[in-house]
Scaffold this motif. Structure first.
Motif, mmCIF file in Angstrom:
data_model
loop_
_atom_site.group_PDB
_atom_site.id
_atom_site.type_symbol
_atom_site.label_atom_id
_atom_site.label_comp_id
_atom_site.label_asym_id
_atom_site.label_seq_id
_atom_site.Cartn_x
_atom_site.Cartn_y
_atom_site.Cartn_z
ATOM 1 N N UNK A 199 0.802 -1.216 0.000
ATOM 2 C CA UNK A 199 0.000 0.000 0.000
ATOM 3 C C UNK A 199 0.834 1.265 0.000
ATOM 4 N N UNK A 200 0.192 2.365 -0.350
ATOM 5 C CA UNK A 200 0.857 3.656 -0.384
ATOM 6 C C UNK A 200 0.705 4.415 0.916
ATOM 7 N N UNK B 193 -6.472 -2.870 5.089
ATOM 8 C CA UNK B 193 -7.902 -2.877 4.767
ATOM 9 C C UNK B 193 -8.176 -2.214 3.424
ATOM 10 N N UNK B 194 -7.309 -1.289 3.000
ATOM 11 C CA UNK B 194 -7.507 -0.616 1.713
ATOM 12 C C UNK B 194 -7.374 -1.578 0.548
ATOM 13 N N UNK B 195 -6.667 -2.686 0.769
ATOM 14 C CA UNK B 195 -6.449 -3.656 -0.305
ATOM 15 C C UNK B 195 -7.554 -4.693 -0.394
ATOM 16 N N UNK C 110 -1.967 -9.156 1.732
ATOM 17 C CA UNK C 110 -2.102 -7.723 1.988
ATOM 18 C C UNK C 110 -1.664 -7.474 3.428
ATOM 19 N N UNK C 111 -0.795 -6.507 3.651
ATOM 20 C CA UNK C 111 -0.208 -6.348 4.976
ATOM 21 C C UNK C 111 -0.208 -4.895 5.424
ATOM 22 N N UNK C 112 -0.126 -4.726 6.736
ATOM 23 C CA UNK C 112 0.058 -3.396 7.312
ATOM 24 C C UNK C 112 1.543 -3.079 7.310
ATOM 25 N N UNK C 113 1.930 -2.056 6.563
ATOM 26 C CA UNK C 113 3.329 -1.642 6.607
ATOM 27 C C UNK C 113 3.697 -1.226 8.032
ATOM 28 N N UNK C 114 4.952 -1.354 8.394
ATOM 29 C CA UNK C 114 5.373 -1.111 9.775
ATOM 30 C C UNK C 114 4.929 0.269 10.267
ATOM 31 N N UNK C 115 4.452 0.297 11.501
ATOM 32 C CA UNK C 115 3.956 1.531 12.091
ATOM 33 C C UNK C 115 2.486 1.791 11.825
ATOM 34 N N UNK C 116 1.830 0.891 11.097
ATOM 35 C CA UNK C 116 0.425 1.094 10.729
ATOM 36 C C UNK C 116 -0.426 -0.079 11.197
ATOM 37 N N UNK C 117 -1.705 0.201 11.423
ATOM 38 C CA UNK C 117 -2.663 -0.855 11.722
ATOM 39 C C UNK C 117 -2.205 -1.743 12.866
#
Length: 260
Positions: free
Chosen positions: A24-25, A31-33, A48-55
């Motif tokens: 994701x950007x 969840x956006x994916x 689909x994953x949460x980039x580090x620091x997110x979610x």
């Protein structure tokens, strides 16, 4: 999943078939994916994953882009050691960095990585990373999002005022501290200068660079600039689409490319 430096990376796996890692950007979580993953699921196993620091993912300072590359490498290993990769916006730039350093990525697709390669839009200020870091770290997360939207995306300030009352605004503020990460991922390619011909010379895998026909010209110029410097890249324009691409139109393009 645990990344190389001990950071916990949360991901969703769906579908059946060859694995695809979705990156994701800025300001996005996994969840956006979900809409895109659902459309690809009949033919692919989508990560689909949460980039580090997110979610639901953790974070381990200090931030360097290499740690995010290691997160993608860990997902590729989780998927069995090889996978296709798709990245949206700055996630496309991150996926590109991962492809340059990860033998297990066998095909790459990116949608509008927002490089600024000419004078068709103003470059970002040199102190953008520092400015975003200062705003987010001093409790001014909303101001950080606004700075990014106005200075980076190019939205008019009056549009931001309306967005602040929208139900999704708190979710943007929640990941505002990761905006400097995306600026670093872009790797200095926001200055209005052409991309360096040797920057991604090691990305010799088939690569599809996608853009929207209704997006601002500078994003199309960035797409063409990237195609021009990658050894095995081609461009595909989805007519009528903007940076917020319709997943029902994007999914068939990705499926054709990955399955071909």
């Amino acid at each position: 999943m645990t990344s190389k430096d001990g950071t916990t990376i949360a991901f969703d796996r769906s579908g059946e078939g060859p694995p695809v890692v979705v990156v994701g950007g800025a300001l996005s979580t996994r969840s956006a994916a979900e809409p895109l993953a659902g459309l690809l699921a009949p033919s692919f196993t989508v990560y689909a994953y949460d980039r580090r620091g997110r979610g639901d993912s953790s974070d381990t300072p200090p931030y360097v882009v290499e740690r995010e590359v290691e997160d993608i490498q860990a997902l590729v290993e989780e998927a069995g050691g090889s996978a296709f990769a798709f990245g949206h916006s700055s996630g496309g730039a991150l996926a590109l960095e991962a492809a340059a350093r990860t033998l297990g990525i066998t095909k790459l697709a990116v949608y509008e990585p927002p490089f600024i390669v000419d004078a068709s839009r103003p470059p970002l200020p040199d102190d953008s990373v520092e400015r975003l870091t200062e705003l987010a770290s001093t409790g001014r997360r909303g101001d950080a999002v606004e700075y990014f939207m106005v200075t980076g995306v190019g939205m008019p300030p009056e549009a931001i005022a309306a967005m602040k009352d929208a139900p999704f605004w708190p979710a943007l503020e929640a990941v505002a501290h990761t905006l400097p990460y995306d600026m670093r991922v872009m790797g200095g390619n926001l200055s209005g200068k052409p991309l360096q011909a040797d920057r991604w010379a090691s990305v010799t895998i088939p690569t599809l660079v996608i853009d929207g026909g209704a997006s601002p010209p500078w994003l199309g110029n960035a797409a063409q600039g990237l195609v021009d410097v990658l050894p095995e890249a081609r461009r595909r324009t989805i007519e009528g689409q903007t940076h917020d691409v319709d997943p029902t139109l994007l999914a068939p393009v990705l499926e054709e490319f990955f399955a071909g």
